[in-house]
Design an enzyme around this catalytic site. Sequence first.
Site, PDB file in Angstrom:
ATOM      1  N   TYR A 160      -3.209  -2.138 -10.338  1.00 48.66           N
ATOM      2  CA  TYR A 160      -3.149  -1.993  -8.877  1.00 48.66           C
ATOM      3  C   TYR A 160      -2.268  -3.084  -8.239  1.00 48.66           C
ATOM      4  O   TYR A 160      -1.400  -2.806  -7.419  1.00 48.66           O
ATOM      5  CB  TYR A 160      -4.572  -2.034  -8.301  1.00 48.66           C
ATOM      6  CG  TYR A 160      -4.589  -2.138  -6.796  1.00 48.66           C
ATOM      7  CD1 TYR A 160      -4.236  -1.050  -6.000  1.00 48.66           C
ATOM      8  CD2 TYR A 160      -4.915  -3.336  -6.153  1.00 48.66           C
ATOM      9  CE1 TYR A 160      -4.221  -1.148  -4.619  1.00 48.66           C
ATOM     10  CE2 TYR A 160      -4.899  -3.444  -4.779  1.00 48.66           C
ATOM     11  CZ  TYR A 160      -4.557  -2.349  -4.021  1.00 48.66           C
ATOM     12  OH  TYR A 160      -4.529  -2.460  -2.645  1.00 48.66           O
ATOM     13  N   VAL A 171       1.181  -3.767   3.834  1.00 53.69           N
ATOM     14  CA  VAL A 171       1.149  -5.060   4.518  1.00 53.69           C
ATOM     15  C   VAL A 171       2.398  -5.907   4.247  1.00 53.69           C
ATOM     16  O   VAL A 171       2.554  -6.978   4.822  1.00 53.69           O
ATOM     17  CB  VAL A 171      -0.130  -5.880   4.190  1.00 53.69           C
ATOM     18  CG1 VAL A 171      -1.371  -5.241   4.798  1.00 53.69           C
ATOM     19  CG2 VAL A 171      -0.289  -6.117   2.704  1.00 53.69           C
ATOM     20  N   SER A 183       0.793  -1.237   0.000  1.00 51.70           N
ATOM     21  CA  SER A 183       0.000   0.000   0.000  1.00 51.70           C
ATOM     22  C   SER A 183       0.823   1.283   0.000  1.00 51.70           C
ATOM     23  O   SER A 183       0.269   2.357  -0.197  1.00 51.70           O
ATOM     24  CB  SER A 183      -0.940   0.014   1.197  1.00 51.70           C
ATOM     25  OG  SER A 183      -2.031  -0.824   0.928  1.00 51.70           O
TER      26      SER A 183
HETATM   27  N1  GLN Z   1      -2.131  -5.551  -1.973  1.00 53.22           N
HETATM   28  C1  GLN Z   1      -2.700  -5.389  -0.677  1.00 53.22           C
HETATM   29  C2  GLN Z   1      -4.203  -5.604  -0.770  1.00 53.22           C
HETATM   30  O1  GLN Z   1      -4.761  -5.092  -1.684  1.00 53.22           O
HETATM   31  C3  GLN Z   1      -2.366  -4.009  -0.155  1.00 53.22           C
HETATM   32  C4  GLN Z   1      -2.948  -3.716   1.197  1.00 53.22           C
HETATM   33  C5  GLN Z   1      -2.030  -2.996   2.150  1.00 53.22           C
HETATM   34  O2  GLN Z   1      -0.826  -2.917   1.991  1.00 53.22           O
HETATM   35  N2  GLN Z   1      -2.612  -2.472   3.206  1.00 53.22           N
HETATM   36  O3  GLN Z   1      -4.807  -6.282   0.027  1.00 53.22           O
END
Ligand code: GLN
Length: 322
Positions: free
Chosen positions: A198, A268, A73
């Site tokens: 994304y 994450v 993210s």
């Molecule tokens: N790729 C992760 C998701 O879409 C990104 C979420 C995050 O880093 N908070 O679930």
Amino acid sequence: MPNRNKNVDPDQVRAAVDAVVAEMEVIESFGKLIDHIEGMSELEVNRFGVCVVTADGDVIEGGEASHPFPIQSISKVFALTMALEAHGDDVWKRVGREPSGDPFNSIIDLERKKGIPRNPFINAGALVIADMLLDREKPQHEDVAAFLADHIGANDFDVDPDVFDKEAKGGYTNRALANLAKSFDNLHHEVDDVMKLYVRQCAIALTCRQLALAGRYLMLSPSGRKKKISLQEAHRVRRINALMLTCGQYDGAGDFAYRVGLPAKSGVGGGILAVVPHVASIAVWSPGLDDNGNSLLGTIALERLSERLGWSVFGSVPQVGA
Ligand code: GLN
């Protein structure tokens, strides 16, 4: 822009970084590893890396600063910057600027808000931003990677194929978010194309050093090939920092502002990029996450670092030991 550098003493930063690395080694982290992302589970929760890049150009590393991790993210900051560069304030017709109070992948609010995500840093918002990036004249799936290469000043990083595959094939919640936004006419391209863009930006793997270098523009310092930052860009960056402060840690943004006092964005993958305007860009990494999906040790490390160095956007206090 006037030069507002605060002449940070690199030796003091070095001492603070070394102290924090030593402290992280003895903390027993209770963070959780993200389980829906391939390749993460074998990592130990308490691995730790940090890199501070000062406005004067000093690069101070500690721990596993050269270990690449998926930025996840954190990529939303770079994608938002690109969308604002391309679309200006029109971005805010399709995405809000308020903290969500819900988990990063929550769908509940998107229906209430008729397809307008609360902010660009929750997944729904990032999907709408990705849709905007596809509007640009030359849609490039490498876009965020190209932006990063430009700002880091090198392109010696990769998209993690395992992370990309897993999130591209799965990602059912994100797909649901994209479909719901599309049903409200807030997605102009095909869900599959938006998802691909994304997921790819999330799977870009950077080291703490590369991430801190990429974040230099957020401290309102020129980065990459740029020698100067324009007034327009400075205004834009201030606003991105405001959003990082209020929305950058999801439901933990209030606690993070209280403890660390710096605009920051988590992912994450365990990374956090934090900004001390005019002073420093900081990247930390530790894969154990707290309940909001923010790096547990990374947050503690930033808390200790900002306290030792007296860094906070809410007013600086004398450095510990000064
Ligand atoms: N790729 C992760 C998701 O879409 C990104 C979420 C995050 O880093 N908070 O679930």
